[in-house]
Design a protein around this motif. Structure first.
Motif, PDB file in Angstrom:
ATOM      1  N   GLU A   1       0.811  -1.209   0.000  1.00 41.30           N
ATOM      2  CA  GLU A   1       0.000   0.000   0.000  1.00 41.30           C
ATOM      3  C   GLU A   1       0.849   1.266   0.000  1.00 41.30           C
ATOM      4  O   GLU A   1       0.327   2.371   0.200  1.00 41.30           O
ATOM      5  N   SER A   2       2.134   1.138  -0.248  1.00 38.37           N
ATOM      6  CA  SER A   2       3.038   2.282  -0.194  1.00 38.37           C
ATOM      7  C   SER A   2       3.055   3.021  -1.526  1.00 38.37           C
ATOM      8  O   SER A   2       3.520   2.497  -2.543  1.00 38.37           O
ATOM      9  N   THR A   3       2.533   4.249  -1.523  1.00 41.13           N
ATOM     10  CA  THR A   3       2.479   5.039  -2.759  1.00 41.13           C
ATOM     11  C   THR A   3       3.260   6.348  -2.663  1.00 41.13           C
ATOM     12  O   THR A   3       3.426   7.037  -3.668  1.00 41.13           O
TER      13      THR A   3
ATOM     14  N   THR B   1       3.576  12.846  -1.887  1.00 44.59           N
ATOM     15  CA  THR B   1       3.264  12.386  -3.243  1.00 44.59           C
ATOM     16  C   THR B   1       2.932  13.619  -4.073  1.00 44.59           C
ATOM     17  O   THR B   1       2.211  14.499  -3.604  1.00 44.59           O
TER      18      THR B   1
ATOM     19  N   THR C   1       6.168   8.922  -2.798  1.00 42.42           N
ATOM     20  CA  THR C   1       7.412   8.883  -3.561  1.00 42.42           C
ATOM     21  C   THR C   1       8.640   9.086  -2.678  1.00 42.42           C
ATOM     22  O   THR C   1       9.759   8.828  -3.119  1.00 42.42           O
TER      23      THR C   1
END
Length: 262
Positions: free
Chosen positions: A32-34, A123, A36
């Motif tokens: 679930e790591s989005t 992000t 950056t």
């Protein structure tokens, strides 16, 4: 429980930046790591000690002798592929200085390291009118990940501080994002000077600025928040390291700075 990462290969990106590729049997923690700027905390055992695969940092602080506690270092995790079980980490290396850098310089395929995480908090916002990305070598991995996540029509400025032209990494950016490299000149706040020199664009900007603590927190941060009046929610700014301090000493400095800021 930490993730066990096993080295598969290494590559030299610049004279001061080395990429290490890893494989793991279980990268589910990254599913679930989005963000950056996703990061992991690598666990390096003290000489003569062994860190078990189920090592618990908090529990160890109460049961291990202080001199036996492993060294923990924080690094950006790149290209996590949960299905393939692979990811990469870029290390800044300066000869024998530090813990993680020398390890990355000599490590061989088959060696392993434990990692806690990932964490993260930034992000790129596709609704921003333009993007400001700035940092030194320590921020290059997160900056490169952010550039890759930007839409093709994104516009902005990317400022990177390195030692010399030979240390400039290859960065790919959307056509509308200008990438500029700046070289250290002995001044106290070279990154802040480079950011201040930018021609300011119109519209809402989202900023990501990380690097040497003094330069970023006392140079760039007040410029963006106080002088430019950017909303705090639109600014990701923090020091990744501080000149002359270990990571432990840097954490203490950051804590003192946060206390002073209220």
């Amino acid at each position: 429980m930490p993730t066990k990462l096993t080295v598969t290969r290494t590559e030299e990106l610049t004279p001061s930046l080395r990429r290490v590729w890893f494989r793991s049997d279980d990268l589910s923690a990254f599913a679930e790591s989005t963000d950056t700027d996703r990061y992991v905390k690598l666990i390096f055992p003290q000489p003569g000690t062994v860190v078990p695969d189920d090592f618990d940092v908090k529990a160890a602080r109460t049961t291990w002798a202080a001199e036996d506690l492993p060294v923990v270092r924080t690094y950006t995790a790149l290209f996590p592929d949960v299905a393939a079980g692979t990811l990469a980490i870029d290390f800044v290396v300066h000869g024998d200085e530090g813990v993680a850098g020398p390890w990355a310089a000599r490590v061989q395929p088959g060696e392993s390291v434990l990692a806690n995480g990932p964490g993260g908090g930034y992000t790129p916002d596709v609704d921003a009118d333009w993007h400001l990305l700035a940092g030194d070598e320590s921020a290059v991995p997160a900056i490169s990940a952010a550039l890759a996540a930007l839409p093709e029509d994104a516009v902005g400025e990317c400022v990177v501080l390195v030692d010399s032209p030979a240390h400039e990494p290859r960065l790919e950016a959307p056509q509308g994002v200008t990438v500029s490299f700046h070289h250290r000149d002995g001044s106290d706040a070279p990154l802040a000077a480079a950011v201040r020199a930018l021609e300011w664009r119109d519209g809402r900007v989202q900023a990501f600025v990380h690097g040497e603590g003094e330069d970023v927190m006392k140079g760039v941060r007040p410029y963006l928040l106080a002088e430019r009046g950017l909303p705090r929610a639109d600014v990701s700014v923090s020091g990744y390291w501080r000149r002359g301090r270990t990571e432990e000493g840097f954490r203490q400095w950051k804590s003192q700075l946060a206390t002073a800021d209220g």
